[in-house]
Design an enzyme around this catalytic site. Structure first.
Site, PDB file in Angstrom:
ATOM      1  N   ALA A 168      -4.599   7.548  -4.244  1.00  0.00           N
ATOM      2  CA  ALA A 168      -3.238   7.143  -4.597  1.00  0.00           C
ATOM      3  C   ALA A 168      -3.325   5.670  -4.996  1.00  0.00           C
ATOM      4  O   ALA A 168      -3.151   4.776  -4.155  1.00  0.00           O
ATOM      5  CB  ALA A 168      -2.304   7.349  -3.425  1.00  0.00           C
ATOM      6  N   SER A 196       0.844  -1.198   0.000  1.00  0.00           N
ATOM      7  CA  SER A 196       0.000   0.000   0.000  1.00  0.00           C
ATOM      8  C   SER A 196       0.878   1.246   0.000  1.00  0.00           C
ATOM      9  O   SER A 196       2.074   1.167  -0.272  1.00  0.00           O
ATOM     10  CB  SER A 196      -0.935  -0.015   1.217  1.00  0.00           C
ATOM     11  OG  SER A 196      -1.920   0.988   1.099  1.00  0.00           O
ATOM     12  N   ASN A 197       0.314   2.398   0.317  1.00  0.00           N
ATOM     13  CA  ASN A 197       1.102   3.624   0.393  1.00  0.00           C
ATOM     14  C   ASN A 197       0.582   4.498   1.532  1.00  0.00           C
ATOM     15  O   ASN A 197      -0.363   4.137   2.215  1.00  0.00           O
ATOM     16  CB  ASN A 197       1.073   4.376  -0.948  1.00  0.00           C
ATOM     17  CG  ASN A 197      -0.353   4.688  -1.365  1.00  0.00           C
ATOM     18  OD1 ASN A 197      -1.061   5.417  -0.705  1.00  0.00           O
ATOM     19  ND2 ASN A 197      -0.786   4.084  -2.473  1.00  0.00           N
ATOM     20  N   TYR A 198       1.210   5.670   1.705  1.00  0.00           N
ATOM     21  CA  TYR A 198       0.915   6.505   2.882  1.00  0.00           C
ATOM     22  C   TYR A 198      -0.308   7.413   2.742  1.00  0.00           C
ATOM     23  O   TYR A 198      -0.564   8.237   3.608  1.00  0.00           O
ATOM     24  CB  TYR A 198       2.128   7.382   3.204  1.00  0.00           C
ATOM     25  CG  TYR A 198       3.305   6.607   3.753  1.00  0.00           C
ATOM     26  CD1 TYR A 198       3.214   5.968   4.983  1.00  0.00           C
ATOM     27  CD2 TYR A 198       4.497   6.528   3.051  1.00  0.00           C
ATOM     28  CE1 TYR A 198       4.292   5.265   5.489  1.00  0.00           C
ATOM     29  CE2 TYR A 198       5.582   5.828   3.554  1.00  0.00           C
ATOM     30  CZ  TYR A 198       5.472   5.207   4.775  1.00  0.00           C
ATOM     31  OH  TYR A 198       6.534   4.514   5.283  1.00  0.00           O
ATOM     32  N   SER A 199      -1.047   7.314   1.662  1.00  0.00           N
ATOM     33  CA  SER A 199      -2.181   8.232   1.476  1.00  0.00           C
ATOM     34  C   SER A 199      -3.156   8.138   2.661  1.00  0.00           C
ATOM     35  O   SER A 199      -3.562   7.045   3.056  1.00  0.00           O
ATOM     36  CB  SER A 199      -2.901   7.908   0.177  1.00  0.00           C
ATOM     37  OG  SER A 199      -4.098   8.652   0.111  1.00  0.00           O
TER      38      SER A 199
END
Ligand code: C5P
Length: 404
Positions: free
Chosen positions: A277, A210-213
């Protein structure tokens, strides 16, 4: 030409600052625009200007107390109901602190807490108070909730120092009220789809990429759109945020799930804000169970590309409006322009995630807006909700241009 403020019920809250004398001029100007004014004064305000001044100017009784035996007094919640707009000018650090913390211990704070009308706040205070992180936190909290601030600005303060803290002059406040009133329900009858947050790309049954969004920018856009009368379909990856009550909300996990939900709803909307994102890659397959560490010393995961949802939308957009977002680390403008063209967008919102106060998990953002006509607008650091206001203003602009 008639002002948009004509016949509008405006509650004007006056609090205890020396700038209270300027509220006299605000009310005079609003009356000239044929607005109906309901002045509300805090006790401290009455030390600066006599209530009779406001009563005479507004031809209305000045409300000062929450509970009053006098027959003519307006019951304390009716002001909240009748208001088309609520202005607090001047607003002290004290009143802002109270509102930010949900305190309702007098008629003004009760009215603010109970109203559904937009609230405009024109602060006035000494610069030391203004700069205090306690005050800043309170102000930013209110901004996040959609309260609108005008000023303060730099100027000579009551202390004689030329510093920030002076209330904005009355004509500008009145102009701002006209702007706020004009933007009320300006998206009535329109529907928009907004994607937000990260996507999760499963590796096995317990792990994902995943990502930090955080989803904050997309949710702020949804809140602002709803407050302006738009119907909002919010499609979000997992976040810690509470979706706006009035949004049609779908929670999704992977880019593929998001793609499906977006495509299912695309025909129903006038435009899409693709804020999510979306992960560019996903593990080729989701493995059964849990990958065990003792079975192998090294692990190679093959990633395959996800569909570019926005690009797909760009190919079938017709007259719908498409807004893309991009997070860049260098050559912001160039990269953003390239994406605007490649994805056939009307507007791209680019942010430089290397700057402090911009990007994923922040409360604030710093962005550059580039539209399809090549117009570039740089927005300095402000809350995500304030950025959302600007983006919706821009979308309105683009829609109006398309019609004319
Ligand atoms: O190309 P880039 O990922 O920088 O573009 C960002 C924009 O494209 C964002 O609006 C994002 O939501 C969207 N996007 C998408 N599908 C992807 C990747 C990005 O819709 N797979």
């Amino acid at each position: 030409m008639n002002s948009v403020l004509k016949n509008k019920n405006i509650v004007v809250g006056i609090t205890g600052s020396i700038a209270a004398y300027k509220a006299v001029e605000i009310i005079r100007l609003l009356r000239k625009k044929e607005a109906i004014i309901y002045p509300v004064m805090t006790r401290a305000a009455t030390y600066f200007v006599h209530p009779l001044t406001f009563q005479t100017l507004s031809s209305q009784r000045v409300t000062r107390k929450m509970f009053k035996e006098e027959k003519k007094e307006i019951p304390h919640l009716s002001l909240a109901k009748l208001a088309d707009l609520l202005l607090i000018a001047p607003a002290t650090a004290n009143i802002i602190g109270k509102i930010a913390n949900g305190i309702a211990d007098d008629i003004l704070t009760t009215t603010v807490l109970a109203t559904r009308a937009p609230v405009v706040i024109a602060p006035a205070m000494n610069y030391r108070m203004f700069r205090n992180p306690i005050f800043q936190t309170n102000m930013n909290k209110l901004k996040t909730f959609g309260f609108k601030f005008i000023g303060p600005e730099k100027g000579v303060l009551a202390s004689g120092e030329a510093e920030i803290g002076r209330m904005v002059d009355p004509p500008r406040i009145v102009k701002y009220l006209e702007k706020v009133m004009n933007s009320l329900n300006d998206f009535q009858g329109k529907s928009f789809l907004i994607t937000a947050g990260p996507t999760r790309e499963p590796l096995d049954e317990v792990r994902f990429f995943s990502n930090y969004s955080s989803g904050k920018m997309g949710y702020a856009l949804a809140e602002e759109g709803i407050s302006r009368g738009a119907k909002i379909i919010l499609i979000s990856g997992p976040t810690f945020l509470t979706p706006p009550a009035k949004a049609e909300f779908y929670l999704v996990e992977s880019a593929k799930d998001m793609e499906k939900k977006v495509m299912d709803n695309f025909s129903k909307v006038d435009g899409v804000f693709m804020v999510a994102a979306v992960a560019d890659y996903r593990p080729e397959k989701r493995r059964e169970g849990k990958i065990k560490k003792d079975s192998q010393k090294e692990l190679t995961i093959k990633l395959v590309q996800n569909p570019d949802i926005l690009k797909e939308l760009g190919e079938r957009k017709k007259d719908k409006i498409l807004i893309g977002f991009c997070a860049e680390v260098e050559n912001i403008e160039e990269e953003a322009k390239k994406k605007l063209k490649e994805k056939n967008l009307d507007l791209i919102v680019a942010n430089d995630i290397t700057l402090e106060g911009a990007g994923f998990e922040e409360e604030t953002n710093i962005v550059t807006l580039i539209d399809k006509n090549g117009k570039i607008e740089y927005l300095a650091k402000r809350s995500k909700r304030e950025i959302a206001v600007k983006i919706w203003d821009k979308v309105k602009n683009l829609l109006e241009k398309d019609i004319s």
